[in-house]
Scaffold this motif. Structure first.
Motif, PDB file in Angstrom:
ATOM      1  N   MET A   1       5.216  -3.490 -10.256  1.00 36.83           N
ATOM      2  CA  MET A   1       3.479  -3.085 -10.155  1.00 36.83           C
ATOM      3  C   MET A   1       2.683  -3.141  -8.469  1.00 36.83           C
ATOM      4  SD  MET A   1       1.629  -5.145 -12.946  1.00 36.83           S
ATOM      5  CE  MET A   1       0.836  -5.553 -12.768  1.00 36.83           C
ATOM      6  N   THR A   2       3.181  -3.346  -8.098  1.00 34.60           N
ATOM      7  CA  THR A   2       3.043  -2.625  -6.458  1.00 34.60           C
ATOM      8  C   THR A   2       2.536  -0.366  -6.287  1.00 34.60           C
ATOM      9  OG1 THR A   2       4.975  -4.670  -5.582  1.00 34.60           O
ATOM     10  CG2 THR A   2       3.300  -2.648  -3.649  1.00 34.60           C
ATOM     11  N   GLY A   3       1.264  -1.117  -6.006  1.00 33.56           N
ATOM     12  CA  GLY A   3       0.736   0.679  -6.172  1.00 33.56           C
ATOM     13  C   GLY A   3       0.397   0.908  -7.241  1.00 33.56           C
ATOM     14  N   GLU A   4       0.170   0.143  -8.417  1.00 32.55           N
ATOM     15  CA  GLU A   4      -0.673   0.405  -9.674  1.00 32.55           C
ATOM     16  C   GLU A   4      -1.611  -0.321  -9.514  1.00 32.55           C
ATOM     17  OE1 GLU A   4       1.543  -1.344 -13.045  1.00 32.55           O
ATOM     18  OE2 GLU A   4       3.390  -0.312 -12.354  1.00 32.55           O
ATOM     19  N   ARG A   5      -1.943  -0.637  -8.134  1.00 27.22           N
ATOM     20  CA  ARG A   5      -3.562  -0.734  -8.284  1.00 27.22           C
ATOM     21  C   ARG A   5      -4.103  -0.390  -6.851  1.00 27.22           C
ATOM     22  NH1 ARG A   5      -1.290  -7.111  -9.266  1.00 27.22           N
ATOM     23  NH2 ARG A   5      -1.645  -7.242 -11.347  1.00 27.22           N
ATOM     24  N   CYS A   6      -3.077   0.503  -6.515  1.00 22.90           N
ATOM     25  CA  CYS A   6      -3.692   0.900  -4.981  1.00 22.90           C
ATOM     26  C   CYS A   6      -5.623   2.510  -6.071  1.00 22.90           C
ATOM     27  CB  CYS A   6      -2.643   2.682  -3.857  1.00 22.90           C
ATOM     28  SG  CYS A   6      -1.303   0.797  -3.108  1.00 22.90           S
ATOM     29  N   THR A   7      -6.011   2.747  -5.030  1.00 19.90           N
ATOM     30  CA  THR A   7      -6.993   4.289  -4.546  1.00 19.90           C
ATOM     31  C   THR A   7      -6.070   4.538  -5.012  1.00 19.90           C
ATOM     32  OG1 THR A   7      -7.095   4.558  -3.155  1.00 19.90           O
ATOM     33  CG2 THR A   7      -8.663   2.646  -3.692  1.00 19.90           C
ATOM     34  N   GLY A   9      -6.655   7.614  -3.835  1.00 26.62           N
ATOM     35  CA  GLY A   9      -6.367   8.759  -2.454  1.00 26.62           C
ATOM     36  C   GLY A   9      -5.060   8.160  -2.041  1.00 26.62           C
ATOM     37  N   CYS A  10      -4.627   6.667  -2.377  1.00 29.80           N
ATOM     38  CA  CYS A  10      -3.249   6.029  -1.600  1.00 29.80           C
ATOM     39  C   CYS A  10      -2.897   6.599  -1.207  1.00 29.80           C
ATOM     40  CB  CYS A  10      -3.729   4.656  -1.907  1.00 29.80           C
ATOM     41  SG  CYS A  10      -2.676   3.654  -1.241  1.00 29.80           S
ATOM     42  N   ARG A  11      -2.199   7.176   0.385  1.00 27.53           N
ATOM     43  CA  ARG A  11      -1.187   8.018   1.114  1.00 27.53           C
ATOM     44  C   ARG A  11       0.714   6.788   0.584  1.00 27.53           C
ATOM     45  NH1 ARG A  11      -3.259  10.549   6.022  1.00 27.53           N
ATOM     46  NH2 ARG A  11      -5.007  11.535   5.565  1.00 27.53           N
ATOM     47  N   THR A  12       0.378   5.781   0.389  1.00 23.62           N
ATOM     48  CA  THR A  12       1.612   4.749   0.340  1.00 23.62           C
ATOM     49  C   THR A  12       2.068   4.218  -0.871  1.00 23.62           C
ATOM     50  OG1 THR A  12       0.156   3.305   1.020  1.00 23.62           O
ATOM     51  CG2 THR A  12       1.520   4.032   3.047  1.00 23.62           C
ATOM     52  N   LYS A  13       0.465   3.812  -1.353  1.00 26.12           N
ATOM     53  CA  LYS A  13       0.813   3.487  -3.096  1.00 26.12           C
ATOM     54  C   LYS A  13       2.077   2.024  -2.785  1.00 26.12           C
ATOM     55  CE  LYS A  13      -1.895   6.415  -5.351  1.00 26.12           C
ATOM     56  NZ  LYS A  13      -2.416   6.615  -6.080  1.00 26.12           N
ATOM     57  N   ASP A  14       1.571   1.458  -1.698  1.00 21.88           N
ATOM     58  CA  ASP A  14       2.410  -0.214  -1.959  1.00 21.88           C
ATOM     59  C   ASP A  14       1.705  -0.936  -1.624  1.00 21.88           C
ATOM     60  OD1 ASP A  14       1.555   0.826   1.058  1.00 21.88           O
ATOM     61  OD2 ASP A  14       3.614   0.265   1.778  1.00 21.88           O
ATOM     62  N   HIS A  15       0.399  -1.137  -1.776  1.00 23.15           N
ATOM     63  CA  HIS A  15      -0.218  -2.374  -1.645  1.00 23.15           C
ATOM     64  C   HIS A  15      -0.314  -3.577  -3.190  1.00 23.15           C
ATOM     65  CE1 HIS A  15      -2.600   0.505   1.092  1.00 23.15           C
ATOM     66  NE2 HIS A  15      -2.201  -0.527   1.902  1.00 23.15           N
ATOM     67  N   ASP A  16      -0.369  -4.762  -3.086  1.00 22.39           N
ATOM     68  CA  ASP A  16      -0.323  -5.309  -3.997  1.00 22.39           C
ATOM     69  C   ASP A  16      -1.894  -5.742  -4.241  1.00 22.39           C
ATOM     70  OD1 ASP A  16       1.916  -6.088  -3.357  1.00 22.39           O
ATOM     71  OD2 ASP A  16       1.234  -7.204  -1.279  1.00 22.39           O
ATOM     72  N   SER A  17      -3.068  -5.193  -3.851  1.00 19.00           N
ATOM     73  CA  SER A  17      -4.096  -5.428  -5.246  1.00 19.00           C
ATOM     74  C   SER A  17      -4.387  -4.052  -4.237  1.00 19.00           C
ATOM     75  CB  SER A  17      -4.590  -6.709  -4.272  1.00 19.00           C
ATOM     76  OG  SER A  17      -4.979  -6.789  -3.385  1.00 19.00           O
ATOM     77  N   TYR A  18      -5.876  -3.978  -5.341  1.00 14.87           N
ATOM     78  CA  TYR A  18      -7.135  -2.873  -4.796  1.00 14.87           C
ATOM     79  C   TYR A  18      -7.457  -2.826  -3.741  1.00 14.87           C
ATOM     80  CZ  TYR A  18     -10.873   0.585  -5.663  1.00 14.87           C
ATOM     81  OH  TYR A  18     -11.711   1.051  -5.166  1.00 14.87           O
ATOM     82  N   GLY A  19      -7.800  -4.675  -3.225  1.00 12.45           N
ATOM     83  CA  GLY A  19      -8.764  -5.257  -2.558  1.00 12.45           C
ATOM     84  C   GLY A  19      -7.711  -4.843  -1.133  1.00 12.45           C
ATOM     85  N   ALA A  20      -6.538  -5.099  -1.146  1.00 16.83           N
ATOM     86  CA  ALA A  20      -5.756  -5.004   0.193  1.00 16.83           C
ATOM     87  C   ALA A  20      -5.569  -3.157  -0.275  1.00 16.83           C
ATOM     88  CB  ALA A  20      -4.133  -5.511  -0.302  1.00 16.83           C
TER      89      ALA A  20
END
Length: 98
Positions: A1-7, A9-20
């Motif tokens: 599930m990590t990274g699925e909520r990223c923007t 253009g995110c380079r890492t795709k490892d955030h737990d939420s869109y806000g993060a």
């Protein structure tokens, strides 16, 4: 599930939420609360006026105030005469009681 909520253009795709993801990019709001008197447009105008005043002072010009109208008038007068307004010359005000 990590990274699925990223923007997208995110380079890492490892955030737990869109806000993060947005926080990691440093995204912030810009004075978006007009009900509290916080207005980004007014702030930008004020910053531009102070910047214009500071630039005029660096040129040796002494405007009669910090408003854009007064700064512009001082710069135009300086350019027209070829001397620094407020330091080398001033414009006389109307005579009182005459």
């Amino acid at each position: 599930m990590t990274g699925e909520r990223c923007t997208s253009g995110c380079r890492t795709k490892d955030h737990d939420s869109y806000g993060a993801c947005l926080q990691s990019k440093g995204v912030k709001t810009y004075l978006a609360s007009p009900s509290k008197g916080l207005d980004g447009t007014a702030q930008k105008k004020w910053d531009a006026e102070l910047s214009a005043y500071a630039n005029a002072r660096k040129q040796g010009i002494q405007p009669d105030g910090t408003t854009m109208q007064k700064v512009t008038a001082a710069i135009k007068a300086s350019d027209k005469v070829g001397a620094a307004y407020g330091r080398d010359f001033n414009v006389a005000g109307p005579m009182k009681g005459a």
